[in-house]
Design an enzyme around this catalytic site. Sequence first.
Site, PDB file in Angstrom:
ATOM      1  CG  ASP A   1     -45.837 -22.670 -37.364  1.00 29.01           C
ATOM      2  OD1 ASP A   1     -45.475 -21.901 -36.651  1.00 29.01           O
ATOM      3  OD2 ASP A   1     -45.426 -23.853 -37.543  1.00 29.01           O
TER       4      ASP A   1
ATOM      5  CE1 TYR B   1     -41.273 -18.401 -30.157  1.00 31.65           C
ATOM      6  CE2 TYR B   1     -43.409 -19.185 -30.604  1.00 31.65           C
ATOM      7  CZ  TYR B   1     -42.110 -19.423 -30.926  1.00 31.65           C
ATOM      8  OH  TYR B   1     -41.462 -20.135 -32.074  1.00 31.65           O
TER       9      TYR B   1
END
Length: 451
Positions: free
Chosen positions: A173, A268
Amino acid sequence: MNKSPFILSIAGGGSTYTPGIVKSLMVRLADFPLSEIRLYDIDKERQETIAPVVEKVIRDHSETIKFTVTIDAQTAFEGAHFVFAQMRVGQYKMREQDEKIPLRHGVVGQETCGPGGLAYGLRTILPMVELIDLVEKYASPKAWIVNYSNPAAIVAEGVRRLRPHARVLNICDMPVAAMRNMAAILNADRHDLDVDYFGLNHFGWFTSVRVKGEEKLPQLREHIAKFGLLTEDAAQTDPQHSDPSWVKTWRHIQPLMDAFPEYIPNPYLQYYLMPNYIVEHQDPNYTRANEVMDGREKRLFEAAREYKETGILPDAFHVGVHGAFIVDVACSLAFNLRQRHLVIVENKGAIAGLPYDAMVEVPAYITEHGPEPIRVGDIPRFYRTLLEQQLASEQLLVEATLEGNYEKALEAFTLNKTVPSVIHAKKILDDMIEANREYWPQLHKAYIKGK
Ligand code: G6P
Ligand code: MN
Protein backbone atom coordinates in the site's frame (compact mmCIF):
# COMPACT_ATOMS: atom_id res chain seq x y z
CA MET A 1 -22.48 -8.46 -15.28
CA ASN A 2 -23.40 -11.42 -13.13
CA LYS A 3 -22.00 -10.79 -9.71
CA SER A 4 -22.58 -13.90 -7.65
CA PRO A 5 -21.29 -13.34 -4.14
CA PHE A 6 -17.84 -14.54 -3.13
CA ILE A 7 -16.45 -16.43 -0.20
CA LEU A 8 -13.46 -14.46 1.09
CA SER A 9 -10.92 -15.72 3.61
CA ILE A 10 -8.51 -13.49 5.47
CA ALA A 11 -5.32 -15.30 6.42
CA GLY A 12 -3.84 -13.51 9.40
CA GLY A 13 -7.33 -12.86 10.74
CA GLY A 14 -5.91 -11.66 14.05
CA SER A 15 -4.06 -8.75 12.44
CA THR A 16 -4.64 -5.21 13.64
CA TYR A 17 -5.49 -4.45 10.02
CA THR A 18 -8.40 -6.92 9.79
CA PRO A 19 -11.23 -4.64 11.02
CA GLY A 20 -10.11 -1.89 8.61
CA ILE A 21 -9.98 -4.25 5.65
CA VAL A 22 -13.39 -5.67 6.50
CA LYS A 23 -14.83 -2.17 6.82
CA SER A 24 -13.44 -1.39 3.37
CA LEU A 25 -15.12 -4.53 2.07
CA MET A 26 -18.43 -3.55 3.65
CA VAL A 27 -18.56 -0.14 1.99
CA ARG A 28 -17.85 -1.78 -1.36
CA LEU A 29 -20.37 -4.63 -1.24
CA ALA A 30 -22.11 -3.39 -4.38
CA ASP A 31 -18.82 -3.74 -6.31
CA PHE A 32 -17.52 -6.82 -4.56
CA PRO A 33 -20.46 -8.88 -3.24
CA LEU A 34 -19.77 -11.35 -0.46
CA SER A 35 -21.66 -14.33 0.89
CA GLU A 36 -19.13 -15.18 3.58
CA ILE A 37 -16.08 -13.80 5.34
CA ARG A 38 -13.77 -16.22 7.08
CA LEU A 39 -10.97 -15.32 9.44
CA TYR A 40 -8.05 -17.72 9.62
CA ASP A 41 -5.08 -17.49 11.93
CA ILE A 42 -2.74 -19.81 13.79
CA ASP A 43 -3.02 -17.67 16.93
CA LYS A 44 -6.46 -18.65 18.18
CA GLU A 45 -6.57 -16.33 21.13
CA ARG A 46 -5.52 -13.23 19.24
CA GLN A 47 -7.98 -13.91 16.45
CA GLU A 48 -10.81 -14.53 18.90
CA THR A 49 -10.08 -11.23 20.61
CA ILE A 50 -10.45 -9.32 17.37
CA ALA A 51 -13.26 -11.38 15.79
CA PRO A 52 -16.20 -9.79 17.70
CA VAL A 53 -15.07 -6.37 16.45
CA VAL A 54 -14.98 -7.69 12.90
CA GLU A 55 -18.38 -9.31 13.29
CA LYS A 56 -19.86 -6.03 14.51
CA VAL A 57 -18.39 -4.22 11.49
CA ILE A 58 -20.03 -6.78 9.21
CA ARG A 59 -23.39 -6.69 10.99
CA ASP A 60 -23.52 -2.91 10.78
CA HIS A 61 -23.70 -3.41 7.02
CA SER A 62 -25.19 -6.81 6.40
CA GLU A 63 -27.41 -9.30 8.20
CA THR A 64 -26.78 -12.04 5.68
CA ILE A 65 -23.05 -12.39 5.20
CA LYS A 66 -21.92 -15.52 6.97
CA PHE A 67 -19.02 -14.99 9.38
CA THR A 68 -16.63 -17.79 10.28
CA VAL A 69 -13.62 -17.71 12.59
CA THR A 70 -11.29 -20.68 12.46
CA ILE A 71 -7.80 -22.04 12.96
CA ASP A 72 -8.56 -24.98 10.67
CA ALA A 73 -7.28 -24.55 7.11
CA GLN A 74 -9.97 -26.67 5.49
CA THR A 75 -12.76 -24.72 7.18
CA ALA A 76 -11.00 -21.51 6.21
CA PHE A 77 -10.36 -22.19 2.55
CA GLU A 78 -12.88 -24.80 1.33
CA GLY A 79 -14.51 -23.34 -1.77
CA ALA A 80 -13.11 -19.84 -1.13
CA HIS A 81 -12.90 -17.50 -4.13
CA PHE A 82 -10.47 -14.98 -2.66
CA VAL A 83 -7.89 -15.05 0.07
CA PHE A 84 -6.43 -11.86 1.47
CA ALA A 85 -3.12 -12.77 3.11
CA GLN A 86 -1.48 -10.63 5.76
CA MET A 87 0.58 -12.94 7.90
CA ARG A 88 3.17 -11.69 10.36
CA VAL A 89 5.42 -14.60 11.24
CA GLY A 90 6.73 -14.08 14.77
CA GLN A 91 4.25 -11.25 15.38
CA TYR A 92 5.31 -7.89 16.86
CA LYS A 93 7.61 -9.61 19.34
CA MET A 94 9.88 -10.69 16.46
CA ARG A 95 9.40 -7.40 14.62
CA GLU A 96 10.90 -5.78 17.68
CA GLN A 97 13.95 -8.06 17.32
CA ASP A 98 14.23 -7.32 13.59
CA GLU A 99 14.39 -3.64 14.47
CA LYS A 100 16.49 -3.72 17.63
CA ILE A 101 19.22 -6.21 16.75
CA PRO A 102 20.67 -4.17 13.84
CA LEU A 103 20.33 -0.96 15.87
CA ARG A 104 22.50 -2.51 18.58
CA HIS A 105 25.22 -2.60 15.92
CA GLY A 106 24.53 0.92 14.70
CA VAL A 107 22.65 -0.27 11.60
CA VAL A 108 19.13 0.58 10.38
CA GLY A 109 16.47 -1.39 12.26
CA GLN A 110 13.36 -1.75 10.09
CA GLU A 111 10.86 -4.53 9.50
CA THR A 112 11.22 -4.68 5.71
CA CYS A 113 14.47 -2.86 4.89
CA GLY A 114 18.02 -3.78 5.80
CA PRO A 115 18.91 -6.73 8.04
CA GLY A 116 15.51 -6.63 9.75
CA GLY A 117 13.72 -7.14 6.45
CA LEU A 118 16.09 -9.92 5.48
CA ALA A 119 15.48 -11.67 8.79
CA TYR A 120 11.74 -11.28 8.45
CA GLY A 121 12.04 -12.69 4.92
CA LEU A 122 13.84 -15.75 6.21
CA ARG A 123 10.94 -16.35 8.60
CA THR A 124 8.15 -15.74 6.12
CA ILE A 125 8.95 -17.44 2.80
CA LEU A 126 8.19 -21.01 3.82
CA PRO A 127 5.03 -20.27 5.86
CA MET A 128 3.77 -18.27 2.88
CA VAL A 129 4.33 -21.23 0.58
CA GLU A 130 2.55 -23.47 3.10
CA LEU A 131 -0.40 -21.10 2.99
CA ILE A 132 -0.45 -21.17 -0.81
CA ASP A 133 -0.50 -24.97 -0.74
CA LEU A 134 -3.40 -25.03 1.69
CA VAL A 135 -5.34 -22.58 -0.42
CA GLU A 136 -4.65 -24.63 -3.56
CA LYS A 137 -5.76 -27.77 -1.79
CA TYR A 138 -9.09 -26.49 -0.55
CA ALA A 139 -10.15 -23.32 -2.34
CA SER A 140 -12.02 -22.89 -5.58
CA PRO A 141 -9.59 -23.70 -8.43
CA LYS A 142 -9.68 -20.14 -9.71
CA ALA A 143 -9.18 -18.55 -6.30
CA TRP A 144 -6.79 -15.61 -6.08
CA ILE A 145 -4.55 -14.87 -3.13
CA VAL A 146 -3.99 -11.14 -2.79
CA ASN A 147 -0.97 -10.85 -0.58
CA TYR A 148 0.00 -7.99 1.70
CA SER A 149 2.42 -10.11 3.77
CA ASN A 150 5.80 -8.50 4.27
CA PRO A 151 8.62 -8.29 3.42
CA ALA A 152 6.76 -8.26 0.13
CA ALA A 153 9.78 -8.14 -2.21
CA ILE A 154 11.39 -11.19 -0.64
CA VAL A 155 8.11 -13.04 -0.19
CA ALA A 156 7.30 -12.45 -3.85
CA GLU A 157 10.69 -13.78 -4.94
CA GLY A 158 10.39 -16.83 -2.69
CA VAL A 159 6.92 -17.59 -4.06
CA ARG A 160 8.11 -17.12 -7.64
CA ARG A 161 10.88 -19.65 -7.10
CA LEU A 162 8.88 -22.24 -5.22
CA ARG A 163 5.37 -21.87 -6.63
CA PRO A 164 5.77 -20.10 -9.98
CA HIS A 165 2.24 -20.88 -11.12
CA ALA A 166 0.40 -19.95 -7.95
CA ARG A 167 -2.43 -17.48 -8.34
CA VAL A 168 -0.88 -14.94 -5.98
CA LEU A 169 -0.76 -11.21 -6.50
CA ASN A 170 1.70 -9.45 -4.18
CA ILE A 171 0.80 -5.89 -3.31
CA CYS A 172 1.93 -3.05 -1.08
CA ASP A 173 0.00 0.00 0.00
CA MET A 174 3.02 2.31 0.10
CA PRO A 175 2.80 3.72 -3.45
CA VAL A 176 -0.91 4.28 -3.08
CA ALA A 177 -0.32 5.91 0.32
CA ALA A 178 2.20 8.23 -1.35
CA MET A 179 -0.42 8.98 -4.00
CA ARG A 180 -2.93 9.79 -1.28
CA ASN A 181 -0.49 12.36 0.09
CA MET A 182 0.24 13.73 -3.40
CA ALA A 183 -3.47 14.13 -4.02
CA ALA A 184 -3.88 16.00 -0.73
CA ILE A 185 -1.01 18.32 -1.69
CA LEU A 186 -2.44 18.88 -5.17
CA ASN A 187 -5.96 19.28 -3.89
CA ALA A 188 -7.04 16.50 -6.20
CA ASP A 189 -8.92 13.24 -5.83
CA ARG A 190 -6.52 10.31 -5.38
CA HIS A 191 -8.35 8.41 -8.10
CA ASP A 192 -7.61 11.16 -10.63
CA LEU A 193 -3.86 10.68 -10.27
CA ASP A 194 -2.14 8.88 -13.09
CA VAL A 195 1.42 7.86 -12.26
CA ASP A 196 4.48 6.18 -13.70
CA TYR A 197 6.71 4.27 -11.33
CA PHE A 198 9.53 1.75 -11.36
CA GLY A 199 11.48 -0.21 -8.79
CA LEU A 200 11.30 -3.07 -6.37
CA ASN A 201 8.94 -3.19 -3.42
CA HIS A 202 9.85 -0.47 -0.90
CA PHE A 203 12.59 0.57 -3.33
CA GLY A 204 11.22 2.59 -6.24
CA TRP A 205 10.50 5.99 -7.75
CA PHE A 206 7.58 7.92 -9.22
CA THR A 207 8.74 9.32 -12.54
CA SER A 208 5.53 11.10 -13.52
CA VAL A 209 2.40 12.24 -11.70
CA ARG A 210 -0.42 13.49 -13.90
CA VAL A 211 -3.84 14.88 -13.10
CA LYS A 212 -6.15 15.01 -16.10
CA GLY A 213 -3.14 14.73 -18.38
CA GLU A 214 -1.21 17.58 -16.80
CA GLU A 215 2.25 16.82 -15.36
CA LYS A 216 2.32 17.69 -11.66
CA LEU A 217 5.91 16.79 -10.78
CA PRO A 218 7.11 20.43 -10.83
CA GLN A 219 4.37 21.48 -8.40
CA LEU A 220 5.06 18.51 -6.15
CA ARG A 221 8.82 19.21 -6.20
CA GLU A 222 8.20 22.74 -5.02
CA HIS A 223 5.98 21.54 -2.20
CA ILE A 224 8.32 18.71 -1.18
CA ALA A 225 11.27 21.12 -0.99
CA LYS A 226 9.41 22.83 1.86
CA PHE A 227 7.37 20.16 3.61
CA GLY A 228 8.33 16.74 2.32
CA LEU A 229 5.54 14.53 1.00
CA LEU A 230 2.94 15.85 3.44
CA THR A 231 0.46 18.64 3.37
CA GLU A 232 1.55 21.67 5.36
CA ASP A 233 -0.67 20.43 8.15
CA ALA A 234 0.45 16.83 8.61
CA ALA A 235 -2.76 15.97 10.45
CA GLN A 236 -4.59 16.12 7.14
CA THR A 237 -2.99 12.89 5.96
CA ASP A 238 -4.31 9.43 6.57
CA PRO A 239 -4.21 8.44 10.27
CA GLN A 240 -2.60 5.12 9.26
CA HIS A 241 0.59 7.03 8.58
CA SER A 242 0.35 9.92 11.02
CA ASP A 243 2.25 8.51 14.01
CA PRO A 244 5.40 10.56 14.70
CA SER A 245 7.71 8.06 12.99
CA TRP A 246 5.61 8.15 9.81
CA VAL A 247 5.44 11.94 9.80
CA LYS A 248 9.24 11.93 9.97
CA THR A 249 9.37 9.42 7.12
CA TRP A 250 7.21 11.56 4.83
CA ARG A 251 9.28 14.61 5.70
CA HIS A 252 12.46 12.76 4.71
CA ILE A 253 11.36 12.81 1.09
CA GLN A 254 12.66 16.37 1.19
CA PRO A 255 16.39 15.63 1.78
CA LEU A 256 16.18 12.72 -0.63
CA MET A 257 14.82 14.99 -3.33
CA ASP A 258 17.17 17.84 -2.49
CA ALA A 259 19.88 15.44 -3.64
CA PHE A 260 18.03 13.82 -6.55
CA PRO A 261 15.09 16.01 -7.62
CA GLU A 262 14.33 14.06 -10.78
CA TYR A 263 11.87 11.54 -9.36
CA ILE A 264 9.81 11.15 -6.17
CA PRO A 265 11.26 8.31 -4.11
CA ASN A 266 9.35 5.68 -2.19
CA PRO A 267 9.68 6.77 1.46
CA TYR A 268 11.51 3.54 2.32
CA LEU A 269 14.50 4.76 0.33
CA GLN A 270 15.39 6.86 3.37
CA TYR A 271 16.81 3.69 4.93
CA TYR A 272 19.09 2.93 2.00
CA LEU A 273 20.16 6.43 1.03
CA MET A 274 20.64 8.00 4.47
CA PRO A 275 21.09 5.07 6.84
CA ASN A 276 23.44 6.72 9.34
CA TYR A 277 21.15 9.74 9.65
CA ILE A 278 18.20 7.45 10.36
CA VAL A 279 20.12 5.49 12.99
CA GLU A 280 21.38 8.66 14.68
CA HIS A 281 17.84 9.98 14.97
CA GLN A 282 16.25 6.83 16.33
CA ASP A 283 15.81 5.54 19.85
CA PRO A 284 17.29 2.02 19.74
CA ASN A 285 15.18 1.03 22.74
CA TYR A 286 11.85 2.23 21.39
CA THR A 287 11.25 1.33 17.77
CA ARG A 288 8.25 1.22 15.44
CA ALA A 289 7.22 -2.18 16.88
CA ASN A 290 6.87 -0.51 20.28
CA GLU A 291 4.98 2.40 18.77
CA VAL A 292 2.55 -0.03 17.10
CA MET A 293 2.12 -2.20 20.21
CA ASP A 294 1.49 0.89 22.34
CA GLY A 295 -0.67 2.49 19.67
CA ARG A 296 -2.64 0.69 17.00
CA GLU A 297 -2.59 -2.71 18.68
CA LYS A 298 -3.42 -1.42 22.14
CA ARG A 299 -6.26 0.76 20.86
CA LEU A 300 -7.79 -2.18 19.05
CA PHE A 301 -7.49 -4.56 21.99
CA GLU A 302 -9.01 -1.94 24.28
CA ALA A 303 -11.84 -1.35 21.85
CA ALA A 304 -12.49 -5.10 21.72
CA ARG A 305 -12.64 -5.22 25.51
CA GLU A 306 -14.91 -2.18 25.71
CA TYR A 307 -17.21 -3.65 23.08
CA LYS A 308 -17.41 -6.91 25.00
CA GLU A 309 -18.26 -5.10 28.22
CA THR A 310 -20.59 -2.38 26.95
CA GLY A 311 -21.82 -3.49 23.53
CA ILE A 312 -20.56 -0.19 22.13
CA LEU A 313 -17.73 -0.31 19.61
CA PRO A 314 -15.41 2.69 19.79
CA ASP A 315 -13.97 3.92 16.51
CA ALA A 316 -10.55 2.39 17.11
CA PHE A 317 -9.42 1.08 13.79
CA HIS A 318 -8.42 2.63 10.63
CA VAL A 319 -10.08 2.60 7.25
CA GLY A 320 -8.03 4.16 4.50
CA VAL A 321 -5.97 3.38 1.45
CA HIS A 322 -4.70 0.13 2.96
CA GLY A 323 -8.16 -1.46 2.93
CA ALA A 324 -9.41 0.41 -0.13
CA PHE A 325 -6.46 -0.68 -2.25
CA ILE A 326 -6.77 -4.41 -1.62
CA VAL A 327 -10.48 -4.23 -2.41
CA ASP A 328 -9.76 -2.30 -5.63
CA VAL A 329 -7.25 -4.93 -6.72
CA ALA A 330 -9.63 -7.78 -5.87
CA CYS A 331 -12.45 -6.14 -7.87
CA SER A 332 -10.21 -5.76 -10.88
CA LEU A 333 -9.15 -9.44 -10.64
CA ALA A 334 -12.71 -10.62 -10.09
CA PHE A 335 -14.37 -8.67 -12.88
CA ASN A 336 -11.51 -8.26 -15.33
CA LEU A 337 -11.66 -4.49 -14.95
CA ARG A 338 -8.09 -4.04 -16.24
CA GLN A 339 -7.55 -1.20 -13.79
CA ARG A 340 -4.04 0.16 -13.67
CA HIS A 341 -2.40 -0.34 -10.28
CA LEU A 342 1.15 -0.46 -8.96
CA VAL A 343 1.82 -4.07 -8.01
CA ILE A 344 4.69 -6.51 -7.62
CA VAL A 345 5.16 -8.63 -10.74
CA GLU A 346 7.77 -10.60 -12.60
CA ASN A 347 9.72 -8.10 -14.71
CA LYS A 348 9.52 -9.92 -18.05
CA GLY A 349 11.33 -7.04 -19.71
CA ALA A 350 9.20 -4.23 -18.24
CA ILE A 351 12.27 -2.48 -16.78
CA ALA A 352 14.99 -2.74 -19.39
CA GLY A 353 18.33 -3.93 -18.07
CA LEU A 354 16.92 -5.70 -15.03
CA PRO A 355 16.72 -9.51 -15.10
CA TYR A 356 13.72 -10.97 -16.88
CA ASP A 357 12.64 -12.85 -13.78
CA ALA A 358 13.20 -10.10 -11.18
CA MET A 359 10.15 -9.32 -9.05
CA VAL A 360 9.64 -5.61 -9.66
CA GLU A 361 7.04 -3.01 -8.69
CA VAL A 362 5.56 -1.27 -11.72
CA PRO A 363 2.14 -0.25 -13.02
CA ALA A 364 0.14 -3.16 -14.39
CA TYR A 365 -3.33 -3.74 -15.74
CA ILE A 366 -5.10 -6.09 -13.36
CA THR A 367 -7.07 -8.64 -15.37
CA GLU A 368 -8.91 -11.82 -14.46
CA HIS A 369 -5.72 -13.71 -15.43
CA GLY A 370 -3.56 -11.57 -13.20
CA PRO A 371 -1.38 -8.50 -13.73
CA GLU A 372 -0.16 -7.40 -17.16
CA PRO A 373 2.85 -5.20 -16.44
CA ILE A 374 3.31 -2.01 -18.41
CA ARG A 375 6.63 -1.48 -20.15
CA VAL A 376 8.82 1.07 -18.36
CA GLY A 377 11.80 0.81 -20.69
CA ASP A 378 15.26 2.14 -19.97
CA ILE A 379 16.08 3.70 -16.64
CA PRO A 380 19.13 5.82 -15.76
CA ARG A 381 22.24 3.97 -14.63
CA PHE A 382 22.19 5.36 -11.08
CA TYR A 383 18.75 3.88 -10.38
CA ARG A 384 19.44 0.65 -12.22
CA THR A 385 22.60 0.05 -10.21
CA LEU A 386 20.83 0.69 -6.91
CA LEU A 387 18.11 -1.73 -7.97
CA GLU A 388 20.57 -4.39 -9.06
CA GLN A 389 22.36 -4.32 -5.73
CA GLN A 390 19.13 -4.50 -3.73
CA LEU A 391 17.81 -7.27 -5.96
CA ALA A 392 20.99 -9.28 -5.48
CA SER A 393 20.68 -8.93 -1.72
CA GLU A 394 17.06 -10.10 -1.77
CA GLN A 395 17.66 -12.97 -4.19
CA LEU A 396 20.63 -14.27 -2.20
CA LEU A 397 18.49 -14.15 0.91
CA VAL A 398 15.85 -16.28 -0.77
CA GLU A 399 18.51 -18.79 -1.83
CA ALA A 400 19.92 -18.80 1.70
CA THR A 401 16.46 -19.61 3.02
CA LEU A 402 15.80 -22.42 0.57
CA GLU A 403 19.25 -23.98 0.98
CA GLY A 404 19.79 -23.21 4.68
CA ASN A 405 23.00 -21.63 3.43
CA TYR A 406 24.88 -19.44 5.92
CA GLU A 407 27.35 -18.00 3.39
CA LYS A 408 24.58 -16.82 1.12
CA ALA A 409 22.77 -15.22 4.04
CA LEU A 410 25.98 -13.39 4.91
CA GLU A 411 26.35 -12.27 1.30
CA ALA A 412 22.76 -11.01 1.33
CA PHE A 413 23.39 -9.00 4.50
CA THR A 414 26.73 -7.66 3.22
CA LEU A 415 25.26 -6.54 -0.10
CA ASN A 416 22.45 -4.64 1.56
CA LYS A 417 23.09 -0.94 1.22
CA THR A 418 22.10 -0.24 4.83
CA VAL A 419 25.00 -2.38 6.09
CA PRO A 420 28.36 -0.59 6.19
CA SER A 421 30.74 -3.56 6.41
CA VAL A 422 31.03 -7.32 6.43
CA ILE A 423 31.88 -7.09 10.12
CA HIS A 424 28.52 -5.47 10.82
CA ALA A 425 26.83 -7.99 8.53
CA LYS A 426 28.28 -10.98 10.33
CA LYS A 427 27.61 -9.72 13.84
CA ILE A 428 24.01 -8.88 13.02
CA LEU A 429 23.38 -12.13 11.16
CA ASP A 430 24.78 -14.18 14.01
CA ASP A 431 22.66 -12.37 16.58
CA MET A 432 19.65 -12.84 14.36
CA ILE A 433 20.28 -16.55 13.94
CA GLU A 434 20.24 -16.81 17.71
CA ALA A 435 17.03 -14.78 18.05
CA ASN A 436 15.33 -16.74 15.25
CA ARG A 437 16.43 -20.20 16.40
CA GLU A 438 12.94 -21.66 16.27
CA TYR A 439 12.22 -20.11 12.85
CA TRP A 440 15.45 -20.94 11.04
CA PRO A 441 16.55 -24.33 12.36
CA GLN A 442 18.47 -25.15 9.18
CA LEU A 443 20.46 -21.93 9.19
CA HIS A 444 21.14 -22.34 12.88
CA LYS A 445 22.56 -25.81 12.20
CA ALA A 446 24.70 -24.49 9.32
CA TYR A 447 25.96 -21.72 11.59
CA ILE A 448 26.87 -24.06 14.45
CA LYS A 449 28.60 -26.46 12.03
CA GLY A 450 30.71 -23.66 10.57
CA LYS A 451 31.91 -22.53 13.99
C1 G6P B 1 3.29 0.57 5.07
C2 G6P B 1 3.91 -0.48 4.21
C3 G6P B 1 3.63 -1.83 4.70
C4 G6P B 1 3.99 -1.94 6.15
C5 G6P B 1 3.33 -0.90 6.93
C6 G6P B 1 3.84 -0.95 8.34
O1 G6P B 1 1.93 0.56 4.96
O2 G6P B 1 3.55 -0.43 2.89
O3 G6P B 1 4.39 -2.72 3.96
O4 G6P B 1 3.58 -3.18 6.65
O5 G6P B 1 3.62 0.34 6.41
O6 G6P B 1 3.11 -0.10 9.05
P1 G6P B 1 3.21 -0.03 10.60
O7 G6P B 1 2.18 0.96 10.92
O8 G6P B 1 2.92 -1.41 11.14
O9 G6P B 1 4.61 0.39 10.90
MN1 MN C 1 4.56 -2.33 1.94
